[in-house]
Scaffold this motif. Structure first.
Motif, mmCIF file in Angstrom:
data_model
loop_
_atom_site.group_PDB
_atom_site.id
_atom_site.type_symbol
_atom_site.label_atom_id
_atom_site.label_comp_id
_atom_site.label_asym_id
_atom_site.label_seq_id
_atom_site.Cartn_x
_atom_site.Cartn_y
_atom_site.Cartn_z
ATOM 1 N N VAL A 269 58.762 42.432 33.610
ATOM 2 C CA VAL A 269 57.812 42.030 32.568
ATOM 3 C C VAL A 269 56.969 40.873 33.090
ATOM 4 C CG1 VAL A 269 57.524 41.110 30.235
ATOM 5 C CG2 VAL A 269 59.351 42.757 30.714
ATOM 6 N N THR A 270 55.665 40.961 32.925
ATOM 7 C CA THR A 270 54.768 39.901 33.370
ATOM 8 C C THR A 270 53.802 39.524 32.262
ATOM 9 O OG1 THR A 270 53.225 41.540 34.293
ATOM 10 C CG2 THR A 270 54.857 40.589 35.799
ATOM 11 N N GLY A 271 53.400 38.274 32.273
ATOM 12 C CA GLY A 271 52.372 37.793 31.356
ATOM 13 C C GLY A 271 51.118 37.479 32.148
ATOM 14 N N ILE A 272 49.966 37.879 31.626
ATOM 15 C CA ILE A 272 48.697 37.740 32.336
ATOM 16 C C ILE A 272 47.759 36.870 31.511
ATOM 17 C CG2 ILE A 272 46.726 38.987 33.308
ATOM 18 C CD1 ILE A 272 48.554 41.474 33.410
ATOM 19 N N PHE A 273 47.061 35.967 32.185
ATOM 20 C CA PHE A 273 46.056 35.131 31.540
ATOM 21 C C PHE A 273 44.680 35.519 32.051
ATOM 22 C CE2 PHE A 273 43.193 31.482 32.141
ATOM 23 C CZ PHE A 273 42.980 31.121 30.817
ATOM 24 N N ALA A 274 43.688 35.477 31.158
ATOM 25 C CA ALA A 274 42.300 35.722 31.572
ATOM 26 C C ALA A 274 41.391 34.786 30.801
ATOM 27 C CB ALA A 274 41.899 37.176 31.324
ATOM 28 N N GLN A 275 40.395 34.215 31.491
ATOM 29 C CA GLN A 275 39.381 33.396 30.833
ATOM 30 C C GLN A 275 38.260 34.349 30.407
ATOM 31 O OE1 GLN A 275 37.691 31.384 28.876
ATOM 32 N NE2 GLN A 275 38.729 29.722 29.935
ATOM 33 N N PHE A 276 38.363 34.839 29.175
ATOM 34 C CA PHE A 276 37.513 35.939 28.733
ATOM 35 C C PHE A 276 36.026 35.623 28.774
ATOM 36 C CE2 PHE A 276 41.557 36.303 26.309
ATOM 37 C CZ PHE A 276 42.064 37.395 27.002
ATOM 38 N N LEU A 277 35.666 34.371 28.505
ATOM 39 C CA LEU A 277 34.248 34.027 28.485
ATOM 40 C C LEU A 277 33.612 34.198 29.858
ATOM 41 C CD1 LEU A 277 31.928 33.107 26.779
ATOM 42 C CD2 LEU A 277 32.563 30.737 27.241
ATOM 43 N N ASP A 278 34.409 34.021 30.907
ATOM 44 C CA ASP A 278 33.882 34.225 32.258
ATOM 45 C C ASP A 278 33.286 35.616 32.427
ATOM 46 O OD1 ASP A 278 34.655 31.704 32.904
ATOM 47 O OD2 ASP A 278 36.343 32.274 34.171
ATOM 48 N N ASP A 279 33.849 36.576 31.692
ATOM 49 C CA ASP A 279 33.384 37.960 31.825
ATOM 50 C C ASP A 279 31.909 38.091 31.495
ATOM 51 O OD1 ASP A 279 35.994 38.742 32.439
ATOM 52 O OD2 ASP A 279 36.484 39.093 30.336
ATOM 53 N N TYR A 280 31.435 37.285 30.564
ATOM 54 C CA TYR A 280 30.064 37.406 30.105
ATOM 55 C C TYR A 280 29.077 36.638 30.979
ATOM 56 C CZ TYR A 280 32.310 39.594 26.228
ATOM 57 O OH TYR A 280 33.070 40.451 25.465
ATOM 58 N N LEU A 281 29.606 35.791 31.842
ATOM 59 C CA LEU A 281 28.752 35.070 32.765
ATOM 60 C C LEU A 281 28.710 35.746 34.131
ATOM 61 C CD1 LEU A 281 29.759 31.384 31.920
ATOM 62 C CD2 LEU A 281 27.905 32.768 30.973
ATOM 63 N N ASP A 282 29.482 36.808 34.280
ATOM 64 C CA ASP A 282 29.534 37.546 35.534
ATOM 65 C C ASP A 282 28.401 38.580 35.546
ATOM 66 O OD1 ASP A 282 30.074 39.125 37.734
ATOM 67 O OD2 ASP A 282 32.212 39.339 37.321
ATOM 68 N N PRO A 283 27.468 38.476 36.483
ATOM 69 C CA PRO A 283 26.359 39.438 36.529
ATOM 70 C C PRO A 283 26.818 40.892 36.604
ATOM 71 C CG PRO A 283 25.927 37.578 37.988
ATOM 72 C CD PRO A 283 27.347 37.434 37.528
ATOM 73 N N ALA A 284 28.003 41.116 37.147
ATOM 74 C CA ALA A 284 28.505 42.487 37.250
ATOM 75 C C ALA A 284 28.760 43.094 35.876
ATOM 76 C CB ALA A 284 29.784 42.515 38.085
ATOM 77 N N ASN A 285 28.911 42.248 34.861
ATOM 78 C CA ASN A 285 29.171 42.734 33.506
ATOM 79 C C ASN A 285 27.932 42.662 32.619
ATOM 80 O OD1 ASN A 285 31.945 43.153 34.057
ATOM 81 N ND2 ASN A 285 32.399 41.002 33.641
ATOM 82 N N ALA A 286 26.762 42.591 33.216
ATOM 83 C CA ALA A 286 25.533 42.402 32.441
ATOM 84 C C ALA A 286 25.316 43.503 31.406
ATOM 85 C CB ALA A 286 24.334 42.317 33.377
ATOM 86 N N ASP A 287 25.544 44.745 31.778
ATOM 87 C CA ASP A 287 25.353 45.847 30.824
ATOM 88 C C ASP A 287 26.349 45.745 29.670
ATOM 89 O OD1 ASP A 287 23.288 46.845 32.337
ATOM 90 O OD2 ASP A 287 24.501 48.373 33.347
ATOM 91 N N PHE A 288 27.577 45.407 29.989
ATOM 92 C CA PHE A 288 28.601 45.247 28.970
ATOM 93 C C PHE A 288 28.233 44.118 28.008
ATOM 94 C CE2 PHE A 288 32.612 43.166 27.638
ATOM 95 C CZ PHE A 288 33.165 44.206 26.909
ATOM 96 N N THR A 289 27.757 43.021 28.555
ATOM 97 C CA THR A 289 27.367 41.878 27.735
ATOM 98 C C THR A 289 26.239 42.234 26.783
ATOM 99 O OG1 THR A 289 28.041 40.330 29.464
ATOM 100 C CG2 THR A 289 26.497 39.508 27.814
ATOM 101 N N ARG A 290 25.237 42.931 27.297
ATOM 102 C CA ARG A 290 24.121 43.344 26.433
ATOM 103 C C ARG A 290 24.624 44.258 25.323
ATOM 104 N NH1 ARG A 290 21.094 43.151 31.330
ATOM 105 N NH2 ARG A 290 21.754 45.259 31.878
#
Length: 344
Positions: A269-290
């Motif tokens: 069993v593992t626990g994972i952390f993610a800084q979700f706001l970073d996703d929207y500042l990543d140019p690779a996610n530009a379409d998702f953000t829009r």
């Protein structure tokens, strides 16, 4: 801009109390909007920055606060989607930018058009409350847990996949329950028993009271789970999540704070952390953000198709420290605290 006097709730340093005093009124740059803030949705991350629990590398004094709604008063070069007078909700990403001009807790704040949505006739308070954790919840579910996006015609096979949302009555959890349910998944919501009806009204197929000693057994019986999101969880909660996942042969859960100090998870069993706001500042996610800000959120606001937690307006900027203290002390439940920077 001299006709617009700006005032902000300044955080002088880690551990210091907020101070309400003047701030310069920023000028919007390329792709930026200047917004007169009408409602700021207070979030737990803010007092955790004050306490040093979330060690963002900020330059002090600074202005923080992430999600707010208001009226566009000026646009910068390159802004094509918004105009002066638009009623909007936005996430300024000021903390990640380390730029006080983007902090929400001030009368006039900058933001970018990429992280902004028009709100139509929705109230500023509801728009801020709804948007405050929607971006993180939808990112967690789709980008990190790899679930399908919400759809008017979800895949019927999704109903056979169970999604566990721990902390389902928190703002983050409430958004996650609605998003996962609208994508057709079988959602199991976990929260205190007093919030059972609220969680079920959001679309959860099953509810488990986290305060009951039978919670672990009840969740094991409901499993196995296709994905687990810990939207609001303590060390004790993570012990339960670990036991549930171990019973189904192992797995991982996504947490907003990572594995808590003192928690030892079972093997497999593992626990994972993610800084979700970073996703929207990543140019690779530009379409998702829009899609999130310009399509999904705008449609949900226009059609009044998502529920925000009930809001409690505390007042102007002088009440911002009170709001942080209430969250810190655990004196809020199933509600979103709102500050109105322009009422004082």
């Amino acid at each position: 801009m001299t006709d617009r006097q700006n005032i902000a709730a300044w955080l002088p340093a880690v551990g210091a109390k907020l101070e309400v005093r003047p701030a310069s009124t920023p000028e919007p740059g390329h792709g930026e909007l200047l917004v007169q803030t009408k409602a700021v949705a207070i979030q737990p991350a803010e007092y955790k920055i004050q306490d040093g629990v979330l060690p963002f590398p900020l330059t002090y004094p600074t202005i923080i606060g992430l999600c707010f709604a208001g009226t566009v008063v000026k646009i910068g070069p390159g802004v094509t989607r918004f105009q002066v007078g638009d009623r909007v909700v936005t996430n300024s990403a000021g903390t990640l930018r380390n730029d006080a001009r983007f902090g929400a807790l001030q009368r006039y704040a900058l933001t970018t058009q990429q992280l902004t949505a028009k709100i139509g006739n929705a109230s500023f308070e509801k728009a801020a409350a709804l948007a405050s954790n929607l971006y993180g919840a939808i990112s967690a579910l789709t980008l990190h847990l790899h679930l399908e996006k919400p759809s008017s015609t979800p895949d019927p096979l999704n109903k056979s996949k169970k999604i566990l949302v721990w902390g389902a009555s928190s703002s983050f959890g409430a958004s996650a329950v609605q998003i996962a349910a609208s994508a057709g998944y079988f959602v199991v919501g976990v929260a205190s028993g007093s919030n059972a009806e609220l969680v079920k009204s959001l679309g959860a197929s099953e509810f488990v009271d986290r305060t009951q000693v039978s919670a672990t057994d009840a969740l094991i019986a409901l499993g196995p789970f296709h994905a687990v999101l810990a939207a609001a969880d303590s060390a004790r909660d993570q012990d339960t999540i670990g036991a549930v996942l171990a019973a189904q042969g192992g797995g991982s859960f996504l947490s907003t704070m990572g594995v808590r100090a003192g928690v030892t998870l079972p093997d497999g069993v593992t626990g994972i952390f993610a800084q979700f706001l970073d996703d929207y500042l990543d140019p690779a996610n530009a379409d998702f953000t829009r899609w999130v800000w310009w399509e999904f959120l705008e449609q949900k606001l226009a059609g009044d198709e998502m529920h925000a937690l009930p809001t409690r307006v505390l007042g102007g900027l002088s009440h911002a420290q009170e709001a942080w203290d209430l969250l810190r002390q655990g004196k809020t439940s199933a509600e979103r605290l709102i500050i109105q920077p322009n009422v004082e």
